[in-house]
Motif scaffolding. Structure first.
Motif, mmCIF file in Angstrom:
data_model
loop_
_atom_site.group_PDB
_atom_site.id
_atom_site.type_symbol
_atom_site.label_atom_id
_atom_site.label_comp_id
_atom_site.label_asym_id
_atom_site.label_seq_id
_atom_site.Cartn_x
_atom_site.Cartn_y
_atom_site.Cartn_z
ATOM 1 N N TYR A 3 22.817 -21.002 -9.710
ATOM 2 C CA TYR A 3 22.540 -21.463 -8.347
ATOM 3 C C TYR A 3 23.541 -22.541 -7.921
ATOM 4 C CZ TYR A 3 20.043 -23.800 -4.525
ATOM 5 O OH TYR A 3 19.706 -24.384 -3.339
ATOM 6 N N GLU A 4 23.729 -23.530 -8.797
ATOM 7 C CA GLU A 4 24.780 -24.523 -8.574
ATOM 8 C C GLU A 4 25.772 -24.400 -9.705
ATOM 9 O OE1 GLU A 4 25.309 -29.199 -7.428
ATOM 10 O OE2 GLU A 4 23.803 -28.702 -8.922
ATOM 11 N N TRP A 5 27.025 -24.264 -9.372
ATOM 12 C CA TRP A 5 28.018 -24.068 -10.430
ATOM 13 C C TRP A 5 29.366 -24.600 -9.971
ATOM 14 C CZ3 TRP A 5 31.587 -19.565 -10.181
ATOM 15 C CH2 TRP A 5 31.469 -18.840 -8.995
ATOM 16 N N GLY A 6 30.326 -24.565 -10.878
ATOM 17 C CA GLY A 6 31.665 -25.062 -10.558
ATOM 18 C C GLY A 6 31.948 -26.434 -11.132
ATOM 19 N N HIS A 7 30.962 -27.008 -11.872
ATOM 20 C CA HIS A 7 31.214 -28.283 -12.540
ATOM 21 C C HIS A 7 30.384 -28.323 -13.819
ATOM 22 C CE1 HIS A 7 27.412 -29.191 -10.526
ATOM 23 N NE2 HIS A 7 27.257 -30.197 -11.366
ATOM 24 N N ASP A 8 30.664 -29.292 -14.670
ATOM 25 C CA ASP A 8 29.933 -29.447 -15.929
ATOM 26 C C ASP A 8 28.543 -29.986 -15.641
ATOM 27 O OD1 ASP A 8 29.088 -29.821 -18.517
ATOM 28 O OD2 ASP A 8 30.407 -31.523 -18.920
ATOM 29 N N LYS A 9 27.515 -29.244 -16.040
ATOM 30 C CA LYS A 9 26.129 -29.623 -15.754
ATOM 31 C C LYS A 9 25.411 -30.199 -16.971
ATOM 32 C CE LYS A 9 25.703 -25.458 -14.289
ATOM 33 N NZ LYS A 9 25.144 -24.166 -13.816
ATOM 34 N N THR A 33 30.692 -19.062 -17.841
ATOM 35 C CA THR A 33 30.458 -17.631 -18.036
ATOM 36 C C THR A 33 29.019 -17.269 -17.715
ATOM 37 O OG1 THR A 33 32.167 -17.546 -19.755
ATOM 38 C CG2 THR A 33 30.557 -15.760 -19.729
ATOM 39 N N MET A 34 28.066 -18.122 -18.113
ATOM 40 C CA MET A 34 26.661 -17.888 -17.767
ATOM 41 C C MET A 34 26.485 -17.807 -16.255
ATOM 42 S SD MET A 34 25.000 -20.678 -20.371
ATOM 43 C CE MET A 34 23.474 -20.813 -19.439
ATOM 44 N N ASP A 35 27.059 -18.779 -15.548
ATOM 45 C CA ASP A 35 26.931 -18.798 -14.095
ATOM 46 C C ASP A 35 27.531 -17.543 -13.472
ATOM 47 O OD1 ASP A 35 25.688 -21.311 -14.051
ATOM 48 O OD2 ASP A 35 27.592 -22.373 -13.970
ATOM 49 N N ILE A 36 28.728 -17.181 -13.912
ATOM 50 C CA ILE A 36 29.405 -16.008 -13.362
ATOM 51 C C ILE A 36 28.631 -14.737 -13.662
ATOM 52 C CG2 ILE A 36 31.488 -14.586 -13.625
ATOM 53 C CD1 ILE A 36 33.039 -17.247 -13.925
ATOM 54 N N SER A 37 27.957 -14.687 -14.824
ATOM 55 C CA SER A 37 27.214 -13.481 -15.188
ATOM 56 C C SER A 37 26.074 -13.187 -14.214
ATOM 57 C CB SER A 37 26.665 -13.594 -16.618
ATOM 58 O OG SER A 37 25.558 -14.483 -16.688
ATOM 59 N N THR A 38 25.553 -14.214 -13.567
ATOM 60 C CA THR A 38 24.484 -13.972 -12.597
ATOM 61 C C THR A 38 25.023 -13.239 -11.372
ATOM 62 O OG1 THR A 38 24.735 -16.113 -11.468
ATOM 63 C CG2 THR A 38 23.258 -16.037 -13.370
ATOM 64 N N TYR A 39 26.252 -13.534 -11.001
ATOM 65 C CA TYR A 39 26.846 -12.914 -9.821
ATOM 66 C C TYR A 39 27.505 -11.581 -10.156
ATOM 67 C CZ TYR A 39 26.123 -17.430 -7.589
ATOM 68 O OH TYR A 39 25.539 -18.571 -7.083
#
Length: 422
Positions: A397-403, A340-346
């Motif tokens: 910036y990089e997303w789609g996997h567990d970081k 959700t954090m990653d998606i919120s940037t976009y």
């Protein structure tokens, strides 16, 4: 030499948020985030006992366990401040119908939607609901979430709403995310469709009092105030009754349409207004004055194919406190807050540091957690995440996997891919 249970050292970048909730406009200055370089953290029990340079912490404390962060990013644990994770059943076929163009009302007429989940949740035993909740909490914890707000609202009638609260018993323990229970007035039950007034009375006079006698008591009262759910006046009555009973208030508002739900922030004490796709900018100043959080749910927006977005620019310019949450529910099956954090940037245009604050310190403030969670500071809860990247600038910036590499929840190592003692 003083002893610690755990020391984390060689932290490349530590984002502390030690001063508490951060209005969005202040995040233009990274100093507002309390960022430290080459840092260390000492933990004893469930609390952080000291934060300092890596050298200082290593030389000062004898530790049972040590984790070498390897120059990576370390942040507070994530705080998911809006979820409906306690439910039975699934609605994957409805997702396909939505993609084919069916409206929610059409799906409801076919026997689907929320009432389908209500039937499944009512039919499930307390033990089954507890098992499902535990599986979901463990999944969330492994991905960095250390606090989870959990709503009722799939029982609707008194005995089933209490059953949902009872299903949370035993799940709020070290090593699992802390649970913040919320009593939710979700929709009018099918049994009361022609008797709305009677249901409001039932909720006020029976569901609220009975919930406060459950083994797990709610901290919050919440209402789904929106087109097709509860009206602003019905919502006011329920919220006021909850406040009189000693509950704090939060509110689903203006997701589907503006009908005046967010207007209630002007004269009620509401900690968080959630969704806000149709929030009128005129209601932002009272939110800022009362420090009411704008809790935004971008993955929920995706799940309902919404083309409307919350007024993020106005919220930012006026200095609102912004949080983001998953809204995990059977219509929006995303339990992973880092996604959700990653998606919120976009989707919302949040900067990486804004997204991080929104999922930690600001989300914690929306739950009024007494400065324990969402921060890295002496005396704060030992909720800590070590990420695979060196800087917060990698969020989105990089997303789609567990970081996440290491997750610590209230001093207990939930996940460690760095090898523990070193």
């Amino acid at each position: 030499m003083p002893r610690a249970d755990l020391v984390i050292y060689n932290i490349g970048q530590l984002v502390t948020f030690r001063e508490g909730p951060v209005p969005a406009r202040l995040l233009k200055d990274p100093g507002a985030a309390g960022i430290m370089e080459n840092a260390g953290i000492a933990v004893r029990g469930e609390r952080i006992i000291e934060v300092g340079s890596s050298t200082e912490i290593l030389s000062k404390y004898e530790a049972k366990e040590r984790i070498n962060a390897g120059g990576r990013l370390v942040t507070p644990g994530l705080v998911d401040s809006h979820t409906h994770l306690l439910f039975a059943g699934s609605r994957e076929d409805e997702f396909e119908l939505k993609l084919q163009g069916y409206s929610y009302q059409e799906i409801l007429a076919r026997g689907g939607g929320i009432y389908r989940t209500v039937k499944a949740t009512r039919s499930a035993s307390v033990e089954e609901l507890r098992r499902l909740a535990l599986e979901r909490l463990l999944l969330m914890a492994r991905h960095g979430t250390t606090v989870v707000e959990v709503k009722t609202g799939y029982g609707l009638l008194p005995e089933y709403e209490v059953k949902m609260l009872e299903a949370l018993r035993g799940l709020d323990s070290p090593g699992l995310p802390r649970i913040i229970p919320t009593l939710l007035a979700h929709v009018i039950p099918e049994e009361y469709m022609e008797r709305r007034g009677d249901y409001i009375e039932l909720f006020i006079k029976e569901i609220i009092p009975r919930s406060l006698k459950a083994s797990v008591k709610p901290r919050y009262i919440d209402v789904f105030c929106d087109k097709g759910a509860f009206t602003p006046e019905e919502t006011r009555r329920i919220i006021e009754a909850g406040i009189r009973a000693g509950l704090r208030a939060r509110l689903h508002a203006e997701e589907l349409a503006y009908i005046g739900c967010s207007d209630l922030v002007r004269d009620l004490d509401i900690d968080s207004l959630d969704h806000l796709e149709h929030l009128p900018p005129g209601n932002i100043p009272p939110m800022v004055e009362k420090r009411t959080v704008a809790n935004l749910l971008p993955t929920s927006m995706l799940s309902v194919f919404s083309e409307k977005k919350p007024p993020v620019r106005e919220l930012r310019e006026k200095g609102a406190i912004i949080a983001v949450s998953t809204d995990y529910n059977p219509n929006s099956m995303n339990p992973i807050l880092q996604s959700t954090m990653d998606i919120s940037t976009y989707l919302l245009g949040l900067a990486p540091l804004e997204a991080l604050a929104a999922a930690t310190v600001n989300a914690s403030w929306s739950l009024r957690l007494d400065d324990c969670h969402g921060r890295i500071a002496e005396g704060a809860c030992a909720d800590i995440v070590v990420w695979e990247h060196p800087s917060y600038k990698w969020i989105g910036y990089e997303w789609g996997h567990d970081k996440t590499l290491t997750v610590i929840a209230r001093g207990v190592i939930v996940k460690d891919e760095l090898g523990g003692i070193s």
